[in-house]
Design a protein around this motif. Structure first.
Motif, PDB file in Angstrom:
ATOM      1  N   SER A   1     -23.751 -69.514  21.880  1.00  0.00           N
ATOM      2  CA  SER A   1     -23.980 -70.584  22.847  1.00  0.00           C
ATOM      3  C   SER A   1     -22.679 -70.999  23.521  1.00  0.00           C
ATOM      4  O   SER A   1     -21.597 -70.964  22.913  1.00  0.00           O
ATOM      5  N   ALA A   2     -22.799 -71.411  24.766  1.00  0.00           N
ATOM      6  CA  ALA A   2     -21.639 -71.960  25.471  1.00  0.00           C
ATOM      7  C   ALA A   2     -21.342 -73.357  24.951  1.00  0.00           C
ATOM      8  O   ALA A   2     -22.189 -73.998  24.329  1.00  0.00           O
ATOM      9  N   ASN A   3     -20.109 -73.826  25.176  1.00  0.00           N
ATOM     10  CA  ASN A   3     -19.772 -75.209  24.809  1.00  0.00           C
ATOM     11  C   ASN A   3     -20.712 -76.169  25.530  1.00  0.00           C
ATOM     12  O   ASN A   3     -20.977 -76.020  26.728  1.00  0.00           O
ATOM     13  N   GLY A   4     -21.215 -77.136  24.778  1.00  0.00           N
ATOM     14  CA  GLY A   4     -22.133 -78.089  25.375  1.00  0.00           C
ATOM     15  C   GLY A   4     -23.594 -77.755  25.115  1.00  0.00           C
ATOM     16  O   GLY A   4     -24.482 -78.501  25.525  1.00  0.00           O
ATOM     17  N   VAL A   5     -23.822 -76.622  24.447  1.00  0.00           N
ATOM     18  CA  VAL A   5     -25.185 -76.235  24.085  1.00  0.00           C
ATOM     19  C   VAL A   5     -25.265 -76.196  22.563  1.00  0.00           C
ATOM     20  O   VAL A   5     -24.499 -75.501  21.910  1.00  0.00           O
TER      21      VAL A   5
END
Length: 491
Positions: A421-425
């Motif tokens: 996952s990307a940062n913030g997910v």
């Protein structure tokens, strides 16, 4: 109470004299017993049956339950003439004495209250065997041995047939209500009261059946009991049909409830939206900025732009503060497993793999498969799995998503892919999305192949998913972890 338990209760009441009232004018079991004995003596005098040894008095410890005073405890051999039929052996083919080829029934033809004539055998019966081995209308037949010992049916056909040695023929000395005794034997078998001998292949010998203790009411009461049973059993059948539907509903309910809760979650209906937590659009822009930064630093590769999400691709409405996105837009990396099969070791090492067989239907990792250092190094060439990465199954049992824990040195086995996952997910939120009914239905439709069906990585990358703000993602997961275990407890 199950339908079978309800039926057993009715039959228990019936054979204990509790289903209908006793009527003095109908006489007693003792009077009927004496009539039967008188008829038995007449048949002996006319040499139609042989005289037998007098049976022992029924001891107190042989009586299984209480019966009305007007009833009488008797032994089966006192009210029925019974014997088994002819053995199927080499003599069955001899025709050097008067006789004929006759059809005969075996235990495979005899069921509870019915007969199966789809396969009826034939063999030779001599004239002196026919009387002992012929069934006529009004006889009661019972299986002698095996798993189905005690299985009973009344021969109500207008023609005769022969029977083999693993079937008992019970012929009443005097007219009695055979359906009463059919129901009695059914109850005895269901309650394991027939005293069959043996474990692997239990058997009900002639001697055991002869000595079996049964209650005897007057003939009129036998008939009233049967009439009441036949009035009640159709109601039991209706209850059984309703019970079966309820059982099916109960079996499906926990899983259906779980699916409904997950659907509510991904539609933004499980928790409230909070303006101070921002929007999915704001989070999406932050993710894209971060991804461009990683591309510039050559930590991830630049990818081809994904197509815009068309109006007809959107499966349902979501809150205004959410945003529809494609999975690849909110993932830092998505990689497939190496195509070669790893060489698994029988012993534990510090290096392990994870594949489809390691993840159960709930998305939990149930086991690891171990490899050596060289295999591990070769299989992490594209991306080294790390804590909070999602391992997603794409072949066989598809759509199982597991979160990697901290600690193990893990590489990908076969038939799985890795989603970071990307940062913030929140990884746990993505995991729930990937196991939601919406995604499972979509990827099931897109499966390829004939034997081992699989999902293409590109189809997973292009999945359309709803994106709420990070804080709401975390609240949704917390609510799911609170509610879903309750669904499991319903099973």
């Amino acid at each position: 109470m199950t339908p079978e338990q309800l039926k057993a209760s009715i039959l228990q009441y019936a054979i204990q004299g509790k289903l209908v009232a006793q009527r003095p004018k109908e006489g007693t079991g003792e009077e009927l017993y004496q009539q039967i004995q008188a008829e038995k003596q007449r048949l002996i005098q006319e040499k139609k049956i042989k005289k037998e040894k007098t049976l022992a008095e029924i001891a107190e410890d042989e009586i299984p339950f209480e019966i009305p005073e007007s009833w009488k405890w008797v032994r089966v051999g006192e009210i029925f003439a019974h014997n088994t039929g002819k053995a199927m052996n080499s003599s069955a083919k001899k025709v050097d004495k008067p006789g004929r080829i006759k059809r005969f029934i075996t235990t495979s033809n005899l069921y509870w209250n019915s007969f199966d004539f789809s396969s009826v055998k034939e063999m030779f019966f001599s004239d002196d065997e026919l009387e002992r081995c012929t069934v006529t209308k009004g006889d009661l037949l019972m299986c002698e041995g095996g798993a189905y010992y005690g299985r009973t049916a009344i021969w109500n056909y207008d023609y005769d047939i022969c029977f083999q040695n693993h079937v008992h023929r019970l012929r009443p000395y005097k007219a009695i209500e055979l359906r009463f005794f059919y129901n009695l034997f059914y109850f005895y078998k269901s309650m394991n009261m027939m005293n069959a001998k043996g474990t692997a292949m239990p058997g009900l010998s002639s001697q055991t059946l002869h000595q079996m203790v049964v209650p005897l009411p007057s003939l009129a009461e036998q008939k009233r009991i049967v009439a009441k049973i036949e009035e009640l059993l159709p109601l039991v059948d209706r209850y059984a049909a309703a019970y079966e539907k309820l059982e099916q509903f109960n079996a499906k309910f926990p899983e259906d409830m779980k699916k409904s809760i997950l659907q509510y979650a991904i539609q933004g209906k499980l928790v409230e939206q909070r303006a101070e937590e921002g929007t999915g659009e704001e989070l999406y822009q932050q993710i894209q900025t971060e991804k461009q930064h990683l591309i510039a630093e050559k930590k991830i590769k630049k990818e081809k732009p994904l197509p815009e999400i068309a109006e007809n691709e959107i499966p349902f409405d979501i809150p205004e503060s959410w945003k529809w996105v494609r999975l690849n837009n909110i993932a830092e990396s998505i990689v497939d497993c190496p195509h070669s099969t790893p060489k698994y070791l029988d012993m534990e090492t510090e290096y392990c793999t994870i594949d489809t067989n390691c993840i159960d239907g709930k998305g939990d990792i149930t086991k690891w498969r171990y490899v050596d250092a060289d295999t591990y190094t070769a299989r992490i060439a594209r991306l080294t799995p790390q804590k909070d990465d999602i391992v997603y199954t794409r072949e066989g049992s598809i759509c199982r998503a597991a979160i990697l824990p901290e600690g193990p040195k893990v590489c990908l086995g076969q038939r799985v892919m890795l989603i970071r996952s990307a940062n913030g997910v929140f990884p746990q939120f993505i995991r729930r999305l990937l196991m939601s009914p919406m995604v499972i239905r979509k990827l099931t439709e897109q499966q390829k192949g004939i034997g081992a069906k699989h999902v293409n990585v590109s189809d997973v990358c292009n999945l359309i998913l709803p994106l709420p703000p990070l804080a709401e993602q975390e609240r949704i997961v917390a609510k799911l972890e609170e509610i879903l275990p309750l669904c499991e407890r319903l099973k």
